[in-house]
Motif scaffolding. Structure first.
Motif, mmCIF file in Angstrom:
data_model
loop_
_atom_site.group_PDB
_atom_site.id
_atom_site.type_symbol
_atom_site.label_atom_id
_atom_site.label_comp_id
_atom_site.label_asym_id
_atom_site.label_seq_id
_atom_site.Cartn_x
_atom_site.Cartn_y
_atom_site.Cartn_z
ATOM 1 N N MET A 19 116.362 24.186 8.515
ATOM 2 C CA MET A 19 117.478 25.117 8.389
ATOM 3 C C MET A 19 117.580 25.626 6.952
ATOM 4 S SD MET A 19 120.366 22.965 10.516
ATOM 5 C CE MET A 19 120.129 22.580 12.265
ATOM 6 N N THR A 20 117.770 26.906 6.807
ATOM 7 C CA THR A 20 117.951 27.485 5.478
ATOM 8 C C THR A 20 119.414 27.534 5.076
ATOM 9 O OG1 THR A 20 118.029 29.714 6.427
ATOM 10 C CG2 THR A 20 115.869 28.887 5.713
ATOM 11 N N ASP A 21 120.306 27.226 6.022
ATOM 12 C CA ASP A 21 121.743 27.331 5.755
ATOM 13 C C ASP A 21 122.479 26.025 6.032
ATOM 14 O OD1 ASP A 21 121.475 27.268 8.482
ATOM 15 O OD2 ASP A 21 122.536 29.156 8.868
ATOM 16 N N TYR A 34 118.307 28.696 17.795
ATOM 17 C CA TYR A 34 116.898 28.759 17.434
ATOM 18 C C TYR A 34 116.060 29.114 18.647
ATOM 19 C CZ TYR A 34 118.159 26.847 12.933
ATOM 20 O OH TYR A 34 118.715 26.680 11.698
ATOM 21 N N SER A 35 114.962 29.788 18.401
ATOM 22 C CA SER A 35 114.094 30.237 19.496
ATOM 23 C C SER A 35 113.290 29.073 20.053
ATOM 24 C CB SER A 35 113.130 31.317 18.992
ATOM 25 O OG SER A 35 112.188 30.754 18.075
ATOM 26 N N ASN A 36 112.775 29.259 21.227
ATOM 27 C CA ASN A 36 111.902 28.262 21.841
ATOM 28 C C ASN A 36 110.698 27.981 20.950
ATOM 29 O OD1 ASN A 36 111.041 26.619 24.188
ATOM 30 N ND2 ASN A 36 109.383 28.110 24.305
ATOM 31 N N GLU A 37 110.146 29.024 20.334
ATOM 32 C CA GLU A 37 108.989 28.841 19.461
ATOM 33 C C GLU A 37 109.351 28.001 18.241
ATOM 34 O OE1 GLU A 37 105.559 31.477 17.139
ATOM 35 O OE2 GLU A 37 107.337 32.468 17.971
ATOM 36 N N GLU A 38 110.519 28.257 17.642
ATOM 37 C CA GLU A 38 110.939 27.476 16.482
ATOM 38 C C GLU A 38 111.139 26.008 16.849
ATOM 39 O OE1 GLU A 38 113.527 30.384 13.624
ATOM 40 O OE2 GLU A 38 114.227 30.176 15.690
ATOM 41 N N CYS A 39 111.729 25.757 18.011
ATOM 42 C CA CYS A 39 111.917 24.371 18.455
ATOM 43 C C CYS A 39 110.579 23.695 18.722
ATOM 44 C CB CYS A 39 112.804 24.331 19.697
ATOM 45 S SG CYS A 39 114.528 24.816 19.403
ATOM 46 N N TRP A 40 109.650 24.436 19.309
ATOM 47 C CA TRP A 40 108.358 23.833 19.605
ATOM 48 C C TRP A 40 107.559 23.551 18.340
ATOM 49 C CZ3 TRP A 40 106.651 20.751 22.886
ATOM 50 C CH2 TRP A 40 105.296 20.467 22.973
ATOM 51 N N ASN A 41 107.630 24.448 17.364
ATOM 52 C CA ASN A 41 106.946 24.200 16.097
ATOM 53 C C ASN A 41 107.503 22.955 15.413
ATOM 54 O OD1 ASN A 41 105.231 26.395 16.329
ATOM 55 N ND2 ASN A 41 106.573 27.786 15.194
ATOM 56 N N GLY A 72 119.519 23.301 17.292
ATOM 57 C CA GLY A 72 118.400 22.829 16.489
ATOM 58 C C GLY A 72 118.508 21.470 15.850
ATOM 59 N N TYR A 73 119.521 20.678 16.210
ATOM 60 C CA TYR A 73 119.665 19.375 15.569
ATOM 61 C C TYR A 73 118.639 18.359 16.070
ATOM 62 C CZ TYR A 73 124.155 20.795 13.533
ATOM 63 O OH TYR A 73 125.133 21.418 12.815
ATOM 64 N N GLU A 74 118.510 18.234 17.367
ATOM 65 C CA GLU A 74 117.623 17.222 17.966
ATOM 66 C C GLU A 74 116.928 17.876 19.154
ATOM 67 O OE1 GLU A 74 120.062 13.132 17.395
ATOM 68 O OE2 GLU A 74 121.154 14.749 18.372
ATOM 69 N N ILE A 75 115.654 18.125 18.989
ATOM 70 C CA ILE A 75 114.957 18.951 19.990
ATOM 71 C C ILE A 75 113.906 18.163 20.783
ATOM 72 C CG2 ILE A 75 115.459 21.192 18.984
ATOM 73 C CD1 ILE A 75 112.226 19.342 18.175
ATOM 74 N N LEU A 369 116.693 14.308 6.420
ATOM 75 C CA LEU A 369 118.073 14.759 6.511
ATOM 76 C C LEU A 369 118.133 16.096 7.239
ATOM 77 C CD1 LEU A 369 119.315 13.823 2.918
ATOM 78 C CD2 LEU A 369 119.340 12.435 5.005
ATOM 79 N N LEU A 370 119.237 16.354 7.900
ATOM 80 C CA LEU A 370 119.318 17.520 8.772
ATOM 81 C C LEU A 370 119.074 18.809 8.000
ATOM 82 C CD1 LEU A 370 120.455 15.395 10.709
ATOM 83 C CD2 LEU A 370 121.992 17.166 11.577
ATOM 84 N N GLY A 371 118.169 19.619 8.534
ATOM 85 C CA GLY A 371 117.798 20.876 7.909
ATOM 86 C C GLY A 371 116.585 20.778 7.015
ATOM 87 N N ASP A 372 116.199 19.562 6.589
ATOM 88 C CA ASP A 372 115.035 19.392 5.735
ATOM 89 C C ASP A 372 113.764 19.870 6.423
ATOM 90 O OD1 ASP A 372 116.328 18.319 3.577
ATOM 91 O OD2 ASP A 372 115.732 16.246 3.965
ATOM 92 N N SER A 373 112.789 20.264 5.630
ATOM 93 C CA SER A 373 111.456 20.512 6.164
ATOM 94 C C SER A 373 110.777 19.182 6.466
ATOM 95 C CB SER A 373 110.620 21.293 5.153
ATOM 96 O OG SER A 373 110.323 20.474 4.027
#
Length: 393
Positions: A19-21, A34-41, A72-75, A369-373
């Motif tokens: 997450m950037t925010d 978040y998109s399906n693609e973002e969740c899958w990545n 997008g928290y837990e996918i 941590l949440l949002g981290d890469s």
């Protein structure tokens, strides 16, 4: 006490989207999509982090089970399935879920799927079980109308009692199915087998799970409330403690041992046995940098989970558990020692304090941590193993 080099270290990831925010305030969690693609990545990154955990020498990697979280928290919806894929790409790493949400499962299917993973992996799976957090999930994934309540929400007391009844009956079925050649169960909510089923000239009197584990296995359960602390040692599940003030964890930790001995003919466990500590970490070169990089993920974590009552284990000003609804600051989390923040020497000092307090021989860190890469999480795992663990005694 176990030497630092022999300390077993696990890693626990929620499996969220970068997450950037992230942080306190806006956006509201449910306003993200978040998109399906973002969740899958993120799922692919998650698997890669598990493989990295093995490369770094971690003992275990813990997944989650959550559903429908477009925010997008837990996918990861199925920890057993994703762990099977991780098992195929690792050789030593053990894995479990924190936690398989038992009321969302048919208990016999949970036992079957766990046994299959455990056997395929050569005995590396651990069965993590819990009662759930999010009504949106549990209400759509069972046929008994089970939701989730909490002792901290009196208006949901009936939901909490019903959930606990379903959970405990389900786990009795799981334990029988995993350990007995044939099993049956007659309870308030489950009758197994269903009476009167005709089968080849007779009626079904019992069932046999195929496959059952061919290796020893462990069952671990989250312990956050007195009723759960009463239950877990009696049935022999391992206890997982997280997000509580260290003095409350110490009390629960010792009480578990006392209740286990009372329920098992006086068998006294060593302090490290059948108990696990989970703690968040953020390791940087300086305290200032650690606080800076931890803040957004910490605040996003509590923006997500605070409304579900997860801070009930924090200590209030009166020395008692905090009232429901607390959204803790980073300073409060540091004070409670639910997150260990700072340069390696400081984090090692905090781990050593907890190790001496509880007597554990293993620890599971929450480095993502949440949002981290995931790149950041991999870096945090490496810094713990290479810079923190060698400083422990």
């Amino acid at each position: 006490m176990v030497a630092a080099r022999d300390l077993k270290v696990g890693a626990f990831f929620f499996g969220g989207v970068e997450m950037t925010d992230a942080g306190a305030g806006l956006p509201n969690p449910m306003d993200r999509r978040y998109s399906n693609e973002e969740c899958w990545n993120a799922t692919l990154d998650y698997v890669n982090s598990a493989i990295e955990a093995e490369r770094l020498g971690f003992d275990s990697f813990w997944t989650t089970e959550h559903h429908f979280q477009y925010e997008g928290y837990e996918i990861i919806p199925n920890g057993l399935l994703i762990s099977t894929w991780i098992a195929a790409q690792t050789t030593k790493l053990r894995f479990g879920a924190m936690f398989n949400v038992v009321p969302q499962w048919n208990p016999m299917r949970l036992a079957e799927d766990f046994s299959t993973l455990h056997n395929l992996s050569g005995g590396r799976a651990m069965l993590g079980v819990g009662r759930g957090t999010v009504p949106r999930e549990v209400l759509h994934l069972n046929d008994k109308g089970v939701s989730i309540g909490s002792q901290d929400n009196p208006d949901q007391a009936a939901a909490d009692i019903y959930n606990r009844e379903i959970f405990e009956e389900s786990m009795e079925i799981v334990r029988r199915a995993l350990s007995q050649e044939t099993f049956s169960f007659q309870g308030k909510h489950f009758q197994i087998p269903i009476p009167g089923i005709p089968d080849r000239g007779s009626t079904v009197q019992d069932l046999t799970l195929v496959p059952r584990p061919i290796y020893p296995y462990e069952i671990w359960q989250a312990v956050t409330s007195p009723p759960t602390l009463d239950y877990v040692p009696v049935v022999g599940h391992g206890a997982v403690f997280w997000n509580q003030h260290y003095s409350f964890i110490k009390r629960f930790w010792d009480t578990y041992g006392e209740k286990y001995a009372a329920a098992h003919d006086g068998v006294e466990l060593q302090p490290h046995e059948k108990r696990m500590l989970v703690v968040s970490t953020r390791i940087e070169d300086t305290m200032e940098k650690a606080r800076e990089t931890a803040l957004a993920g910490h605040d996003e974590f509590w923006k997500f989970l605070g409304p579900y009552g997860w801070s009930r284990g924090y200590m209030g000003p009166d020395g008692k558990p905090s009232p429901p609804g607390l959204i803790p600051t980073l300073d409060e989390s540091i004070e409670n020692k639910t997150i260990l923040v700072g340069p390696p020497e400081k984090v090692a000092e905090e781990v050593q304090f907890l190790k001496d307090l509880l007597g554990f021989e293993s620890i599971t860190i929450f480095p993502h941590l949440l949002g981290d890469s995931y790149k950041k999480a991999d870096e945090q795992m490496a810094r713990f193993k290479e810079e923190v663990q060698p400083l422990l005694t």
